[in-house]
Design a protein around this motif. Structure first.
Motif, PDB file in Angstrom:
ATOM      1  N   LEU A   1       0.842  -1.097  -0.065  1.00 37.75           N
ATOM      2  CA  LEU A   1       0.129  -0.087   0.113  1.00 37.75           C
ATOM      3  C   LEU A   1       0.877   1.358  -0.022  1.00 37.75           C
ATOM      4  N   GLY A   2       1.777   1.147   0.880  1.00 35.37           N
ATOM      5  CA  GLY A   2       2.641   2.255   0.967  1.00 35.37           C
ATOM      6  C   GLY A   2       3.493   2.440  -0.427  1.00 35.37           C
ATOM      7  N   GLU A   3       3.711   1.519  -1.172  1.00 34.44           N
ATOM      8  CA  GLU A   3       4.537   1.623  -2.438  1.00 34.44           C
ATOM      9  C   GLU A   3       3.543   2.064  -3.263  1.00 34.44           C
TER      10      GLU A   3
ATOM     11  N   PRO B   1      15.108  -4.419   3.984  1.00 37.62           N
ATOM     12  CA  PRO B   1      16.532  -4.017   3.706  1.00 37.62           C
ATOM     13  C   PRO B   1      16.666  -3.423   2.408  1.00 37.62           C
ATOM     14  N   ASP B   2      15.558  -3.297   1.455  1.00 37.27           N
ATOM     15  CA  ASP B   2      15.687  -2.709   0.122  1.00 37.27           C
ATOM     16  C   ASP B   2      14.790  -1.689  -0.329  1.00 37.27           C
ATOM     17  N   LEU B   3      14.422  -0.988   0.749  1.00 37.00           N
ATOM     18  CA  LEU B   3      13.607   0.255   0.889  1.00 37.00           C
ATOM     19  C   LEU B   3      14.135   1.229  -0.186  1.00 37.00           C
ATOM     20  N   ALA B   4      15.402   1.475   0.148  1.00 37.48           N
ATOM     21  CA  ALA B   4      16.014   2.691  -0.697  1.00 37.48           C
ATOM     22  C   ALA B   4      16.090   2.265  -1.962  1.00 37.48           C
ATOM     23  N   GLU B   5      16.314   1.285  -2.651  1.00 39.38           N
ATOM     24  CA  GLU B   5      16.420   0.821  -4.167  1.00 39.38           C
ATOM     25  C   GLU B   5      14.917   0.930  -4.612  1.00 39.38           C
ATOM     26  N   ARG B   6      13.926   0.310  -3.657  1.00 40.72           N
ATOM     27  CA  ARG B   6      12.712   0.514  -4.118  1.00 40.72           C
ATOM     28  C   ARG B   6      11.969   2.035  -4.391  1.00 40.72           C
ATOM     29  N   ILE B   7      12.499   2.754  -3.640  1.00 42.55           N
ATOM     30  CA  ILE B   7      12.241   4.284  -3.595  1.00 42.55           C
ATOM     31  C   ILE B   7      12.885   4.645  -4.814  1.00 42.55           C
ATOM     32  N   LEU B   8      14.022   4.587  -5.127  1.00 45.01           N
ATOM     33  CA  LEU B   8      14.861   5.063  -6.057  1.00 45.01           C
ATOM     34  C   LEU B   8      14.254   4.406  -7.633  1.00 45.01           C
ATOM     35  N   ALA B   9      13.807   3.224  -7.429  1.00 48.36           N
ATOM     36  CA  ALA B   9      13.284   2.658  -8.516  1.00 48.36           C
ATOM     37  C   ALA B   9      11.863   3.612  -8.865  1.00 48.36           C
ATOM     38  N   ILE B  10      11.173   3.870  -8.126  1.00 51.96           N
ATOM     39  CA  ILE B  10       9.938   4.649  -8.313  1.00 51.96           C
ATOM     40  C   ILE B  10      10.043   5.940  -8.763  1.00 51.96           C
ATOM     41  N   LEU B  11      11.362   6.840  -8.186  1.00 56.64           N
ATOM     42  CA  LEU B  11      11.840   7.959  -8.797  1.00 56.64           C
ATOM     43  C   LEU B  11      12.116   7.713 -10.037  1.00 56.64           C
ATOM     44  N   ASP B  12      12.879   6.964 -10.426  1.00 53.08           N
ATOM     45  CA  ASP B  12      13.496   6.517 -11.747  1.00 53.08           C
ATOM     46  C   ASP B  12      12.250   6.513 -12.690  1.00 53.08           C
TER      47      ASP B  12
END
Ligand code: C2E
Ligand code: MG
Ligand code: MG
Ligand code: MG
Length: 286
Positions: free
Chosen positions: A90-92, A127-138
């Motif tokens: 949901l947050g994603e 552990p991979d929240l940063a990567e998930r957020i960067l993927a959404i930004l990209d």
């Protein structure tokens, strides 16, 4: 007599617990179905610069449009989503929707405003929240410097290492961080120093009785002074009256949000407000 009364009380209590538990399970099942049916929307509450009266950004707040029950507030479904782990997808989804809209708005209008999004502890523990957020930004193309992530003091205490890792990666890309509901938890000043957050958001429980409540006035003034000494900016939450806003302005509070300015709005209404604010020069400032 006392014994049977105790047993009755217990039976009553057990029944209440069972009812509460099954209500929760039911809500959880409804939440899952609502995710599949796309019943969630994001509303946006504008934030103003206290000194200039200009809008600086908005906070994304989740709304659940239940087909029978109408709008269900986050206070009811976010805790259930957190306990069940549904907060992760949901947050994603909320972050992706908000970044998509914000990128589009920024590109169409050239108006560069900050988008604040709430993070839950369950998300920060990934552990991979940063990567998930960067993927959404990209994927959405939103400038990372326009994104600000909010977390509460309890997340700061419980997920300290997760936050350090997240902030290290995302701050390098220009993402900003804010502590939400500041003053209601038990975070220590040492954490504030080594985490390099950008902003404190003073909880609305301190704001609601300003300027008359002397304790709240002292606490608010002290938090603003301390934050400025640490080079943090300060947003006051839940501003509802001109008196509160005038007090916050005198104390040098940087930004504010609250029903005095606007409730959280769906995108079309937000755009109407933003365009009116832009053309009037300054907004609701005293
Ligand atoms: P929050 O992040 O502290 O958001 C501010 C809450 O205060 C919002 O409630 C907003 O509608 C309300 N508010 C704003 N101005 C005023 C005011 O002047 N007076 C009063 N009485 N209230 C005001 P909302 O939208 O019901 O959200 C409640 C909480 O649910 C949020 O508190 C946040 O902790 C959580 N939440 C909402 N959306 C999300 C989300 O997408 N993800 C996560 N993890 N949590 C969310
Ligand atoms: Mg918030
Ligand atoms: Mg808050
Ligand atoms: Mg809150």
């Amino acid at each position: 007599h006392a014994k049977s009364q105790g047993r009755n009380t217990w039976a009553f209590y057990a029944q209440e617990l069972t009812e509460a538990a099954s209500e929760r399970l039911e809500l959880e099942a409804h939440l899952r179905r609502a995710m599949e049916r796309g019943e969630f929307a994001v509303h946006y509450q504008p934030q103003w610069d206290t000194a200039t009266g200009q809008v600086t950004g908005a906070e994304a707040l989740a709304r659940w449009h239940h087909p029978e029950q109408g709008v269900i507030s986050p206070g009811r479904f976010i805790p259930v989503a957190e306990e069940s782990g549904l907060i992760i997808p949901l947050g994603e989804r909320i972050l992706r929707d908000a970044c998509t809209f914000w990128e589009d708005y920024t590109r169409r209008t050239g108006h560069r405003l900050t988008l604040a999004v709430n993070l839950s502890g369950r998300q920060v523990a990934l552990p991979d929240l940063a990567e998930r957020i960067l993927a959404i930004l990209d994927e959405t193309g939103l400038d990372p410097r326009l994104l600000e992530l909010e977390f509460t003091e309890s997340v700061l205490l419980e997920q300290h290492h997760g936050l350090l890792r997240l902030m290290q990666t995302l701050k390098a890309r220009g993402v900003q961080f804010a502590i939400d509901d500041f003053g209601t938890g038990y975070s220590s000043l040492a954490y504030l120093k080594d985490l390099a957050v950008d902003r404190l958001k003073i909880d609305r429980t301190f704001v609601q009785d300003l300027p008359d409540d002397e304790n709240d006035a002292e606490i608010t003034a002290a938090v603003i002074a301390m934050a400025h000494n640490l080079r943090l900016t300060v947003t006051a939450e839940g501003v509802e009256t001109e008196g509160q806003l005038a007090f916050l302005g005198r104390q040098g509070c940087d930004q504010w949000q609250g029903f005095l300015g606007s409730r959280p709005l769906p995108t079309a209404e937000l755009e109407t407000l933003l365009s009116a604010e832009r053309h009037s020069g300054a907004g609701t400032s005293p």
